[in-house]
Design an enzyme around this catalytic site. Structure first.
Site, PDB file in Angstrom:
ATOM      1  N   PRO A 139       0.821  -1.218   0.000  1.00  0.00           N
ATOM      2  CA  PRO A 139       0.000   0.000   0.000  1.00  0.00           C
ATOM      3  C   PRO A 139       0.847   1.256   0.000  1.00  0.00           C
ATOM      4  O   PRO A 139       0.454   2.286  -0.572  1.00  0.00           O
ATOM      5  CB  PRO A 139      -0.812  -0.127   1.292  1.00  0.00           C
ATOM      6  CG  PRO A 139      -0.797  -1.576   1.623  1.00  0.00           C
ATOM      7  CD  PRO A 139       0.520  -2.085   1.149  1.00  0.00           C
ATOM      8  N   ASP A 177      45.734 -41.843   8.129  1.00  0.00           N
ATOM      9  CA  ASP A 177      45.970 -42.691   9.298  1.00  0.00           C
ATOM     10  C   ASP A 177      44.739 -42.784  10.192  1.00  0.00           C
ATOM     11  O   ASP A 177      43.789 -42.016  10.072  1.00  0.00           O
ATOM     12  CB  ASP A 177      47.123 -42.116  10.133  1.00  0.00           C
ATOM     13  CG  ASP A 177      48.480 -42.424   9.539  1.00  0.00           C
ATOM     14  OD1 ASP A 177      48.549 -43.249   8.628  1.00  0.00           O
ATOM     15  OD2 ASP A 177      49.466 -41.806   9.997  1.00  0.00           O
ATOM     16  N   LYS A 232      47.297 -47.534  11.137  1.00  0.00           N
ATOM     17  CA  LYS A 232      47.975 -48.567  11.912  1.00  0.00           C
ATOM     18  C   LYS A 232      47.671 -48.331  13.387  1.00  0.00           C
ATOM     19  O   LYS A 232      47.884 -47.246  13.912  1.00  0.00           O
ATOM     20  CB  LYS A 232      49.489 -48.522  11.674  1.00  0.00           C
ATOM     21  CG  LYS A 232      49.884 -48.774  10.231  1.00  0.00           C
ATOM     22  CD  LYS A 232      51.377 -48.900  10.070  1.00  0.00           C
ATOM     23  CE  LYS A 232      52.089 -47.577  10.292  1.00  0.00           C
ATOM     24  NZ  LYS A 232      51.797 -46.608   9.231  1.00  0.00           N
ATOM     25  N   ASP A 248      52.441 -34.664  13.878  1.00  0.00           N
ATOM     26  CA  ASP A 248      53.507 -34.183  13.003  1.00  0.00           C
ATOM     27  C   ASP A 248      54.187 -35.371  12.335  1.00  0.00           C
ATOM     28  O   ASP A 248      54.454 -36.382  12.991  1.00  0.00           O
ATOM     29  CB  ASP A 248      54.535 -33.391  13.816  1.00  0.00           C
ATOM     30  CG  ASP A 248      55.641 -32.834  12.952  1.00  0.00           C
ATOM     31  OD1 ASP A 248      55.513 -31.679  12.508  1.00  0.00           O
ATOM     32  OD2 ASP A 248      56.627 -33.552  12.693  1.00  0.00           O
ATOM     33  N   THR A 269      52.084 -31.508  16.940  1.00  0.00           N
ATOM     34  CA  THR A 269      52.159 -32.842  17.515  1.00  0.00           C
ATOM     35  C   THR A 269      51.254 -32.963  18.741  1.00  0.00           C
ATOM     36  O   THR A 269      50.884 -31.958  19.368  1.00  0.00           O
ATOM     37  CB  THR A 269      53.613 -33.191  17.880  1.00  0.00           C
ATOM     38  OG1 THR A 269      53.686 -34.570  18.266  1.00  0.00           O
ATOM     39  CG2 THR A 269      54.127 -32.316  19.010  1.00  0.00           C
ATOM     40  N   MET A 307      52.085 -43.457  22.701  1.00  0.00           N
ATOM     41  CA  MET A 307      51.723 -44.885  22.611  1.00  0.00           C
ATOM     42  C   MET A 307      52.065 -45.614  23.911  1.00  0.00           C
ATOM     43  O   MET A 307      52.621 -46.718  23.895  1.00  0.00           O
ATOM     44  CB  MET A 307      52.431 -45.542  21.415  1.00  0.00           C
ATOM     45  CG  MET A 307      52.036 -44.926  20.079  1.00  0.00           C
ATOM     46  SD  MET A 307      53.149 -45.344  18.713  1.00  0.00           S
ATOM     47  CE  MET A 307      54.577 -44.282  19.102  1.00  0.00           C
ATOM     48  N   ALA A 344      43.353 -35.577  22.793  1.00  0.00           N
ATOM     49  CA  ALA A 344      43.733 -34.186  22.990  1.00  0.00           C
ATOM     50  C   ALA A 344      43.206 -33.291  21.871  1.00  0.00           C
ATOM     51  O   ALA A 344      43.246 -33.654  20.701  1.00  0.00           O
ATOM     52  CB  ALA A 344      45.255 -34.061  23.067  1.00  0.00           C
TER      53      ALA A 344
END
Length: 487
Positions: free
Chosen positions: A43, A261, A283, A316, A344, A396, A425
């Site tokens: 309008p 990986d 692995k 890394d 890393t 590991m 982490a």
């Protein structure tokens, strides 16, 4: 995805906007830049809209809404402050299968206006699916600072020469590599510097050089594989995709094939080029999907066939990543390669848990140690790890926690030495457990943490409670979200 991103071709297409105020003006501005023929229905229509849509291809109708106005329209936008009218427009459009957007009402939207980064013909749309439009706009603002204005001119130049490139470079892989070189080298640098004529000359020169190289081969359709194939050994970091380097991301986007990986997170893998082949060669302890020698051969074979290969490794490549072994194999085979460092796991675990690896009051050195040797035998060199002023990081080592803690204590490290286990982490699922050498085994047996995990041994581990921003030993997604809300 809650919505699928599409780009509409609206050049000379009829579009209806119901509304004549500021909201309608914003939508009309976007749609006019896309070449749409816009009809404004209201309008009262603002003077700003009259000025914006003064072109004769647009129509301004000062009237109340009627269903007949949507007939034949490509899309319809309802941008009024009358909720009942907006619902009526939506219902009428649905009955005629016309896509409709009711502004600021996501349930009544068949499509969403994204925040737009315009480098025509490069266009980027950002959407929060109506949940947080301000956040989408902030994201756009960040991208605006990262993408040079010359991107549009570069894309136009590529479009102008696309047919010529296709005629002189017969293979899809060859053309892709040609354009990647152009977009990442001298051609783009000249264009971004505003030297468009020189950029065009450089691109033509690059094309002629490539064409001559291909023509010199006995088989024009197949360039010498080793002249184009290359391997990129890329550190994928600990899991958080925001920790990738710019170079890692760029090479991941160029890959023809990715060998990755078990420690590479799905979030990082999703950032690889979408049409690249992705092959799992992970692995785990006593469970190798592909032996290392087999991985080496896969990379050599792929690069020898002319492919760009990304070897994506958690953390890394040169910190317990076997990157050195892979480079030796590539060099022996005469394959070109690049290595990209990654953060890393120890660095990520340290920063994400508030455990500094060195501290003038507690640790003046840090040592990275693997829990297992090449032969698969456990690492028993504990005599070198007894310095109380040195932090020891075990990779590991979670599956050998009892052997490692006992070995350290037997070698002379105090049973009261602090130790931390950091599981996954940098990820939202990160968990932390702290104790001492003499009681960590029992504590972990009572509440075992998942792998991947590493161990931080030393006086610095006791700083976790003081320096970790979330202040909890074990963190889950809900706790992190609550902590963020409290900031």
């Amino acid at each position: 995805m809650n919505t699928f991103p599409l780009f509409f071709k609206l050049t000379n297409q009829p579009v209806l906007i119901v509304g004549g105020g500021e909201v309608a003006q914003r939508k009309a501005d976007l749609l006019s830049r896309a070449g749409a023929c816009i009809t404004i229905l209201a309008p009262q229509i603002s003077q700003e809209i009259h000025q914006l849509l003064s072109d004769e291809r647009h129509t301004l109708i000062t009237a109340h809404y009627d269903k007949k106005h949507i007939d034949g329209k490509r899309i319809v936008i309802a941008g009024t402050d009358d909720e009942a009218l907006n619902h009526q427009v939506h219902a009428d459009c649905k009955a005629l299968n016309i896509p409709v957007n009711v502004v600021d009402t996501p349930p009544l939207c068949d499509f969403i206006f994204p925040a737009i980064v315009d480098r025509n013909p490069i266009v980027i749309g950002i959407s929060s699916n109506g949940k947080a439009p301000v956040l989408a706009r902030l994201t756009r603002a960040r991208l605006e600072t990262l993408i040079p204005q010359g991107y549009g001119k570069l894309a136009k130049l590529a479009g102008d020469m696309r047919d010529e490139v296709k005629s002189k470079i017969p293979t899809l892989t060859g053309r892709r590599q040609f354009w990647e070189k152009a977009f990442e080298g001298k051609v783009s640098e000249l264009m971004f510097a505003g030297r468009s004529v020189e950029a065009e000359q450089a691109l033509k020169q690059q094309l002629e050089q490539t064409h001559q190289q291909l023509s010199s081969n006995s088989d024009v359709k197949q360039a010498d594989p080793k002249s184009v194939g290359e391997v990129y050994i890329v550190g994928a970091g600990p899991g958080d995709p925001e920790l990738l380097t710019f170079k890692a991301l760029r090479l991941m986007q160029q890959a023809d094939i990715v060998y990755y990986d078990a420690l590479v997170s799905s979030e990082v893998l999703d950032l690889c080029r979408r049409d690249a082949d992705k092959v799992f060669v992970g692995k785990k302890r006593s469970n190798h999907a592909v032996a290392q020698q087999g991985i080496n051969q896969l990379m050599i074979d792929a690069a020898s066939s002319g492919k760009r290969v990304v070897r994506l490794k958690g953390g890394d490549p040169f910190v317990f990543g076997r990157g050195g072994e892979e480079i030796q194999a590539l060099r022996a085979a005469g394959i070109a390669y690049q290595v990209v460092p990654g953060i890393t796991a120890a660095g990520a675990a340290s920063c994400y848990t508030g455990i500094p690896l060195t501290h003038r009051d507690y640790a003046q050195s840090v040592r990275f140690v693997t829990g297992f040797l090449k032969s698969g035998e456990p690492n028993t060199g504990f005599a070198a790890l007894t310095n109380p002023n040195e932090t020891v990081i075990f990779y590991m080592g979670l599956h050998s926690l009892e052997r490692l803690t006992k070995g350290l204590m037997d070698a002379g490290r105090s049973p009261q030495t602090p130790i931390a286990i950091i599981s996954q982490a940098s990820m939202p699922t990160q968990q932390v457990m702290t104790a001492t050498l003499q009681d960590i085994v029992a504590k972990h047996e009572a509440n075992p943490l998942p792998t991947p995990a590493l161990l931080i041994v030393g006086e610095v581990a006791k700083l976790h409670d003081e320096l970790a921003w979330y202040g909890e030993h074990i963190v889950n997604t809900d706790q992190q979200a609550h902590a963020l809300n409290m900031l």
